[in-house]
Motif scaffolding. Structure first.
Motif, PDB file in Angstrom:
ATOM      1  N   TYR A 147       0.816  -1.215   0.000  1.00 12.11           N
ATOM      2  CA  TYR A 147       0.000   0.000   0.000  1.00 12.11           C
ATOM      3  C   TYR A 147       0.854   1.273   0.000  1.00 12.11           C
ATOM      4  O   TYR A 147       1.520   1.570  -0.976  1.00 12.11           O
ATOM      5  N   THR A 148       0.847   2.034   1.108  1.00 12.97           N
ATOM      6  CA  THR A 148       1.524   3.340   1.122  1.00 12.97           C
ATOM      7  C   THR A 148       3.028   3.239   0.893  1.00 12.97           C
ATOM      8  O   THR A 148       3.651   4.206   0.466  1.00 12.97           O
ATOM      9  N   GLY A 149       3.609   2.094   1.186  1.00 13.26           N
ATOM     10  CA  GLY A 149       5.053   1.943   1.028  1.00 13.26           C
ATOM     11  C   GLY A 149       5.481   1.421  -0.320  1.00 13.26           C
ATOM     12  O   GLY A 149       6.687   1.367  -0.606  1.00 13.26           O
ATOM     13  N   SER A 150       4.527   1.040  -1.183  1.00  7.61           N
ATOM     14  CA  SER A 150       4.882   0.351  -2.425  1.00  7.61           C
ATOM     15  C   SER A 150       5.764   1.189  -3.346  1.00  7.61           C
ATOM     16  O   SER A 150       6.741   0.691  -3.916  1.00  7.61           O
ATOM     17  N   LEU A 151       5.409   2.464  -3.531  1.00 11.72           N
ATOM     18  CA  LEU A 151       6.231   3.345  -4.377  1.00 11.72           C
ATOM     19  C   LEU A 151       7.647   3.447  -3.825  1.00 11.72           C
ATOM     20  O   LEU A 151       8.632   3.418  -4.578  1.00 11.72           O
ATOM     21  N   TYR A 152       7.769   3.543  -2.515  1.00  8.94           N
ATOM     22  CA  TYR A 152       9.078   3.797  -1.917  1.00  8.94           C
ATOM     23  C   TYR A 152       9.907   2.528  -1.774  1.00  8.94           C
ATOM     24  O   TYR A 152      11.142   2.593  -1.783  1.00  8.94           O
ATOM     25  N   LEU A 153       9.249   1.373  -1.697  1.00  6.03           N
ATOM     26  CA  LEU A 153       9.983   0.115  -1.830  1.00  6.03           C
ATOM     27  C   LEU A 153      10.528   0.006  -3.250  1.00  6.03           C
ATOM     28  O   LEU A 153      11.660  -0.451  -3.463  1.00  6.03           O
ATOM     29  N   SER A 154       9.745   0.456  -4.216  1.00  9.37           N
ATOM     30  CA  SER A 154      10.199   0.474  -5.610  1.00  9.37           C
ATOM     31  C   SER A 154      11.399   1.395  -5.778  1.00  9.37           C
ATOM     32  O   SER A 154      12.351   1.067  -6.493  1.00  9.37           O
ATOM     33  N   LEU A 155      11.369   2.544  -5.109  1.00  9.15           N
ATOM     34  CA  LEU A 155      12.509   3.461  -5.176  1.00  9.15           C
ATOM     35  C   LEU A 155      13.760   2.803  -4.599  1.00  9.15           C
ATOM     36  O   LEU A 155      14.854   2.902  -5.184  1.00  9.15           O
TER      37      LEU A 155
END
Length: 390
Positions: free
Chosen positions: A278-286
């Motif tokens: 959820y909210t962390g998905s973009l930043y795990l991708s980063l």
């Protein structure tokens, strides 16, 4: 003066289920999960790991004693809130031992909330060179056993230290947000699992991306060749790829297409083995991009698309800082992912039901955890009690 991400770290529970085995158990062609949505493994959250413990675990390894004195705000972004009044940031602030004169808040807008949290931190720090803001994205994605959304579940947290003169990524002043009222995914109060219109959800995501990207390009007179790579919110890895492909039109040169496609593969490598957080998905991708892409250089610009159903999307960018790899815990993250315990589908279902019923089994669920890990020990009179593993 620049403001951006000075440190970044993630935590995922120590259990996972193999997506091919889950597919076989559900009498589905494994390629529907492995290729169709692009997921190999799915993190499974035990009852002992909720948004507070996972958030604290993600943050604890990037916070020094000096940081604890300098952090003046803690923001937790989540759509897995455990209380409708008290912010989980207050509990994480306590677990981490951060100085008492700090603001602590929780933010919500589906999977998007970590991005406005970062933007708020960025503005807040513009005139505060000696202060820091801790932003945490922590969630458990749950759709129900044998539901249509089951293969897009996951659990984990990402913690980011936002400061002036960051060591990893300088944030540019160029964000463009797009808001549209749409019921693609929502969870009414008191409902255990979200309600999802699968087809609409995919269309809304891509529409939000195209609108925010096109407006960004128009406002800033920027084309795709400006970016070294793009990162997306990744509920499953094929979702972001569909959005990327939608703008890699015939008029885009082949070199740009190849560069962005290769970058996308690097940016979703970790997500493929964790699932939706959820909210962390973009930043795990980063994190995945920064740690697995071997052709990034200082000064490269990374575009980021954040999306939260309901819906709000935002496109913004950041510039990679000289020596950024020195501020990353590449080996630690590899070890975290590689030393998890695979569990059977039956065991996964048992974990899932315990989570639903607020039932603990510490003997099983803490068996493979590392010393020093925060965990949810008990719940009495609706009060959650946390501890650390000795």
């Amino acid at each position: 003066m620049t403001v951006g991400i000075d440190q970044i770290n993630f935590y995922v529970p120590s259990f996972y289920v193999d997506m091919a085995k889950l597919a076989e158990s559900r009498q589905v062609d494994p390629n529907k999960f492995l290729i169709g949505i692009g997921q190999n493994e799915m993190a499974v959250s035990p009852m002992s790991q909720d948004i507070v413990s996972m958030g604290a675990n993600a943050a604890k390894d990037i916070i020094t004693e000096d940081d604890k004195k300098q952090i003046s705000m803690v923001i937790v972004a989540t759509e897995s809130a455990i209380d409708s009044a008290k912010a989980s940031a207050v509990q994480i602030h306590n677990l981490l031992g951060i100085q008492p004169f700090a603001r602590c808040i929780e933010m919500k807008e589906a999977c998007y909330a970590a991005t406005p949290a970062i933007q708020l931190a960025k503005d807040y720090l513009a005139n505060r060179p000696d202060e820091k803001v801790l932003v945490i994205a922590s969630d458990t994605a749950r759709y129900g056993l044998e539901s249509g959304g089951e293969p897009t579940q996951g659990a984990g947290a990402v913690a980011m230290m936002i400061t002036q003169n960051p060591r990893i990524l300088e944030l540019n002043d160029d964000a463009v947000a797009f808001t549209e009222d749409v019921y693609d995914f929502w969870r009414p109060s008191g409902q255990s699992y979200p309600l999802v219109d699968g087809a609409l959800s995919k269309d809304a995501y891509i529409h939000s991306f195209q609108e925010s990207w096109n407006e960004y390009a128009r406002r800033h007179h920027i084309s795709l060749d400006y970016f070294k790579s793009l990162c997306f919110h990744v509920p499953f890895t094929k979702m972001g790829k569909k959005a990327l492909d939608s703008i890699l039109t015939d008029d885009i040169d082949e070199q740009t297409k190849e560069r962005l496609t290769s970058g996308y593969d690097a940016a979703t490598y970790y997500n493929r083995y964790v699932g939706n957080i959820y909210t962390g998905s973009l930043y795990l991708s980063l994190i995945s991009l920064l740690e697995t892409h071997h052709e990034l250089n200082a000064g490269d610009t990374i575009g980021l698309f954040s999306y939260g159903s309901g819906s709000v999307g935002e496109f913004f960018s950041g510039k990679i800082v000289e020596g950024y790899r020195d501020a990353l815990d590449i080996e630690g993250h590899k070890n975290l992912l590689n030393h998890r315990t695979e569990i059977s589908v039956d065991t996964y279902e048992a974990f899932f039901k315990r989570f639903d019923n607020l039932e603990f089994n510490h003997e099983v669920e803490l068996a493979n955890e590392s010393k020093g890990i925060f965990y949810l020990e008990s719940i009495h009179n609706h009060i959650r009690n946390y501890n650390t593993l000795n």
